[in-house]
Write an enzyme that holds these catalytic residues in place. Structure first.
Site, PDB file in Angstrom:
ATOM      1  N   ASP A  94       0.817  -1.223   0.000  1.00  0.00           N
ATOM      2  CA  ASP A  94       0.000   0.000   0.000  1.00  0.00           C
ATOM      3  C   ASP A  94       0.848   1.269   0.000  1.00  0.00           C
ATOM      4  O   ASP A  94       0.470   2.267   0.593  1.00  0.00           O
ATOM      5  CB  ASP A  94      -0.969  -0.004   1.191  1.00  0.00           C
ATOM      6  CG  ASP A  94      -0.260   0.015   2.532  1.00  0.00           C
ATOM      7  OD1 ASP A  94       0.935  -0.323   2.575  1.00  0.00           O
ATOM      8  OD2 ASP A  94      -0.894   0.392   3.531  1.00  0.00           O
ATOM      9  N   GLU A 161      -2.808  -0.119  -3.809  1.00  0.00           N
ATOM     10  CA  GLU A 161      -3.883  -0.726  -3.005  1.00  0.00           C
ATOM     11  C   GLU A 161      -5.094   0.205  -3.013  1.00  0.00           C
ATOM     12  O   GLU A 161      -4.966   1.393  -2.724  1.00  0.00           O
ATOM     13  CB  GLU A 161      -3.443  -0.929  -1.549  1.00  0.00           C
ATOM     14  CG  GLU A 161      -4.551  -1.604  -0.730  1.00  0.00           C
ATOM     15  CD  GLU A 161      -4.371  -1.484   0.777  1.00  0.00           C
ATOM     16  OE1 GLU A 161      -4.063  -2.495   1.405  1.00  0.00           O
ATOM     17  OE2 GLU A 161      -4.546  -0.364   1.309  1.00  0.00           O
ATOM     18  N   ALA A 173     -14.090   3.528  10.292  1.00  0.00           N
ATOM     19  CA  ALA A 173     -12.644   3.288  10.146  1.00  0.00           C
ATOM     20  C   ALA A 173     -11.843   4.552  10.469  1.00  0.00           C
ATOM     21  O   ALA A 173     -10.773   4.475  11.089  1.00  0.00           O
ATOM     22  CB  ALA A 173     -12.328   2.813   8.729  1.00  0.00           C
ATOM     23  N   GLU A 176     -11.889   4.923  14.248  1.00  0.00           N
ATOM     24  CA  GLU A 176     -11.069   3.880  14.890  1.00  0.00           C
ATOM     25  C   GLU A 176      -9.587   4.164  14.670  1.00  0.00           C
ATOM     26  O   GLU A 176      -8.764   3.946  15.543  1.00  0.00           O
ATOM     27  CB  GLU A 176     -11.463   2.503  14.331  1.00  0.00           C
ATOM     28  CG  GLU A 176     -10.928   1.332  15.111  1.00  0.00           C
ATOM     29  CD  GLU A 176      -9.632   0.795  14.553  1.00  0.00           C
ATOM     30  OE1 GLU A 176      -9.076  -0.108  15.161  1.00  0.00           O
ATOM     31  OE2 GLU A 176      -9.169   1.290  13.505  1.00  0.00           O
TER      32      GLU A 176
END
Ligand code: 0O2
Length: 235
Positions: A94, A161, A173, A176
């Site tokens: 990534d 990615e 996300a 988090e």
């Protein structure tokens, strides 16, 4: 042995070898950036076609970034690899990252199918954390692509990615990530449960929005069918 140890020990096969590796280190950020731009242009076209076809934009927004050298090195260490160019190219997928945030889960799978059918990019791997969420509740669909860049010396494939998620998954996300992702202590059990519940709530919200969309679409089909133009054809 990593780059620094090799240099300290004068352990290079030759100065040319060292120069070649340093050149490669310098060139890589540009190559990753260009691969992201290529991909972004392809996706802009798909986005406009889908908008025309569906009457709404299944792609809400796209973000791209090239991973900072500091994050690449700490990811290599986290995964237990020596800090070498080879390990970076082989094991960090990534470095060039794109995030596509979609309206609905079905739009994500439609895009994946499209990527798999294209002849101008190669799908190397698909990780479906929507069907199989991570233990903390993380949901997203990751796809690793090889994007070709045509250079003077030939075509070079650059890994990118793509993380695909809905708006609700993206909210979870992002929160988090801010709160815990690189938190180096054990997350307390009750917090872990709450985090997972929040992810399940995001999933439920996605399902509810999908049901509402279906209802609205069938309602507008129904309304449209009631209006028959004077010439008898349907609009
Ligand atoms: P950052 O800072 O976001 O870039 P692998 O491919 O299995 O060898 P990798 O790359 O760790 O190893 O795979 P994975 O699990 O697909 O994770 C890649 C990226 O997904 C992460 O990059 C995060 O961006 C994101 N991600 C994965 N798990 C989580 C999670 O639990 N929470 C959040 N918020 N994001 C996650 P980085 O480099 O780890 O972090």
């Amino acid at each position: 042995m990593n780059l620094i140890q090799q240099q300290d020990k004068g352990n290079w096969e030759s100065d040319t070898d060292l120069l070649l590796q340093l050149d490669e280190w310098k060139r890589l950020p540009l190559l990753y950036q260009l691969a992201l731009e290529e991909l972004q242009n392809k996706i802009k076209l798909i986005k406009s076609e889908l908008e025309q076809q569906d009457g709404y934009s299944p792609i809400e927004h796209i973000k791209v970034r090239v991973k900072e050298p500091k994050s690449i090195l700490s990811k290599l260490k986290r995964k237990g690899f020596d800090l070498t160019l080879e390990n970076m190219l082989d094991h960090i997928h990534d470095i060039a990252g794109m995030r596509i945030v979609c309206a609905f889960v079905k739009d994500i799978y439609r895009l994946v199918e499209h990527f798999q059918q294209r002849g101008d990019i190669r799908v190397l791997e698909v990780k479906d954390y929507i069907k199989y969420p991570k233990s903390n509740g993380y949901q997203s669909l990751h796809i690793i692509l090889a994007v070709p860049l045509i250079q003077l010396e030939g075509t070079r494939y650059i890994k990118v990615e793509i993380q695909m998620r809905t708006l609700a998954m993206d909210f979870w996300a992002s929160m988090e990530h801010i709160l815990f992702y690189k938190y180096d202590k054990q997350v307390p059990a009750h917090v872990h449960i709450e985090l997972k519940e929040a992810a399940e709530a995001a999933y439920a919200l996605d399902q509810k929005m999908l049901r509402i969309q279906k209802e609205i679409l069938s309602d507008s089909d129904h309304t449209r069918s009631k209006f028959v133009p004077i010439d008898g054809t349907r609009n």
